[in-house]
Design a protein around this motif. Structure first.
Motif, PDB file in Angstrom:
ATOM      1  N   SER A   1      -9.157   4.010  15.079  1.00  0.00           N
ATOM      2  CA  SER A   1      -9.527   2.814  14.326  1.00  0.00           C
ATOM      3  C   SER A   1     -10.305   3.285  13.114  1.00  0.00           C
TER       4      SER A   1
ATOM      5  N   ARG B   1      -3.523   1.794   4.771  1.00  0.00           N
ATOM      6  CA  ARG B   1      -3.383   0.820   5.855  1.00  0.00           C
ATOM      7  C   ARG B   1      -1.939   0.433   6.141  1.00  0.00           C
TER       8      ARG B   1
ATOM      9  N   LYS C   1      -8.131   1.426   9.251  1.00  0.00           N
ATOM     10  CA  LYS C   1      -8.041   0.113   9.902  1.00  0.00           C
ATOM     11  C   LYS C   1      -9.294  -0.740   9.686  1.00  0.00           C
TER      12      LYS C   1
END
Length: 453
Positions: A231, A253, A265
């Protein structure tokens, strides 16, 4: 085993899965092949790897279209993936021998002491669908050139890619058994890994899959390398060049339709730059072209499976319910195929799914923070630790911030990427071990101390 085109939802082709007997024969071939392959001079193995790069380049369009058909990657990105595979082969074709050369150590005058690097044997690779060629070659190029043999258990939705890769090594002149594709399901992984003929394993995939492989390998005392979810934080500091930061943020992204472990992210933006970043970033995302991944103009293709669309939408809705602001998208697209609209969420609460979970698709979450210290704290407030990107016009400041981030890699004024020249891997729930560069080729070898007196 059947592959389905995610853009049309139509079956592409059916493949016969390998039986228990097929698996046993493959393991026996690999074991036999290893004894010959390990004895060959590394320079010969390097030459063979260079031949693999040639095969990749000569058939690049064919392989790119296969990738696009099976998992939905935009065709331009599929071509780039094949090119990157050729690059990693050429890198190790040039540098493998140097990376594995004996390392002499100073001990006593009477002794010639060194570390030598020797292959382990058959290495099982459990690989994902999102980069169906690159992930495999990232493993195979160093591992095979070090003298090991490879067994590929690929994702069940890209069997055509799995078999094509096996054919590439055969066409390049690799002996039978040095690289083998096993068309098997996830339920067969434990049995294969537990077999005494398999000496180690690498997995790129989910946390759950990583834990299962690590559990089995740990019980049998076998080496593993795991590259799991991410993440990735993308920190925009108050002195960042917003023109470049925004442009790179969109690529970081939404490349591969957002289906990448190393994708940015969580966009963590210092308040002084927050409003302008959100406005410019959202406007740039709105310009992305969603469409047929086989079309040259397409930026965003379908997600690989229908269930991924459902899971992503639940995360988006849950984040909005938690207080996030929907700036763009946030919906399934009403068309054939597994499409989700490019989405931007702003003012995302730290408890929202987009903050706590890995979003695997075209969804960006933007967070505002007071200052650099809060940006670092938020970036580290994650169970993941794969990669991070920092944006500032002060290179020294960027390095200082990078040293504080709890990730396997940090890129200052660049997006997170895997590059054959530098080691890649994660910490925390993003896995362990390293791929690529010198560190990567030394993962699946015996680092043997040799003391001659």
């Amino acid at each position: 085993m059947q592959s389905t085109n995610p853009a049309t939802e139509r079956p592409v082709r059916e493949y016969e899965s390998h039986s228990d007997g097929d698996i046993d024969e493959a393991l026996e071939r690999a074991t036999t092949a290893f004894e010959d392959w390990r004895a060959r001079p590394i320079e010969e193995r390097q030459t063979k790897l260079g031949d693999v790069a040639t095969v990749l380049r000569e058939n690049a369009e064919e392989y790119a279209r296969l990738i696009t058909t099976e998992m939905g990657k935009p065709i331009a990105e599929a071509r780039s993936e094949v090119e990157k595979c050729a690059w990693v082969c050429e890198y190790y074709a040039e540098h493998a021998a140097a990376h594995l050369s004996d390392e002499r150590l100073a001990t006593i005058p009477e002794a010639d002491t060194k570390v030598v690097y020797e292959p382990l044997g058959a290495v099982l690779a459990v690989m994902p669908w999102n980069y169906p060629f690159w992930q495999v070659f990232r493993f195979a190029a160093p591992t095979l050139t070090a003298g090991n043999v490879g067994l590929l258990k690929h994702a069940s939705n890209v069997p055509g890619c799995a078999l094509a890769i096996e054919e590439i090594f055969a066409e390049a002149g690799y002996p039978e058994g040095v690289f083998t594709t096993l068309l098997v399901g996830s339920s067969d992984v434990e049995r294969v890994l537990a077999d005494d003929r398999v000496k180690a394993a690498t997995l790129t995939g989910s946390e759950y899959a990583g834990r299962k492989v690590a559990e089995t390998a740990g019980y049998h005392l076998k080496k593993t390398v795991l590259e799991l979810g991410g993440s990735g934080p993308f920190l925009v500091l108050d002195d960042a060049d917003l023109d470049t930061a925004v442009e790179t943020a969109v690529t970081a992204r939404y490349m591969n339709t957002g289906q990448s472990c190393i994708a940015a992210k969580r966009f963590i933006v210092v308040d002084d730059a927050y409003d302008e970043f959100v406005d410019r970033f959202t406007a740039a995302v709105a310009e992305l072209t969603v469409g047929d991944p086989a079309a040259e103009e397409t930026d965003i293709g379908p997600l690989a499976k229908g269930k991924f669309v459902d899971e992503l939408h639940e995360q988006v809705e849950g984040s909005i319910e938690a207080g996030a602001s929907l700036e763009l998208g946030g919906e399934r697209l009403d068309r054939t195929g597994h499409y989700y609209a490019p989405t931007v969420l702003a003012d995302v609460p730290r408890s929202a799914p987009a903050a706590c979970e890995e979003t695997f698709g075209p969804v960006a979450a933007v967070f505002g923070v007071d200052d650099e210290r809060e940006a670092v704290d938020l970036a580290n407030d994650s169970r993941f630790g794969l990669g991070a990107s920092v944006w500032t016009e002060d290179r020294d400041r960027g390095e200082q911030v990078g040293r504080q981030l709890e990730t396997g890699s940090v890129f200052v004024n660049e997006l997170v990427k895997s590059d054959p020249r530098v080691p890649f891997g994660g910490i925390k729930a993003s896995g362990y071990g390293r791929e690529l560069s010198k560190q990567g080729i030394r993962e699946f070898v015996n680092r043997k101390t040799l003391w001659v007196q």
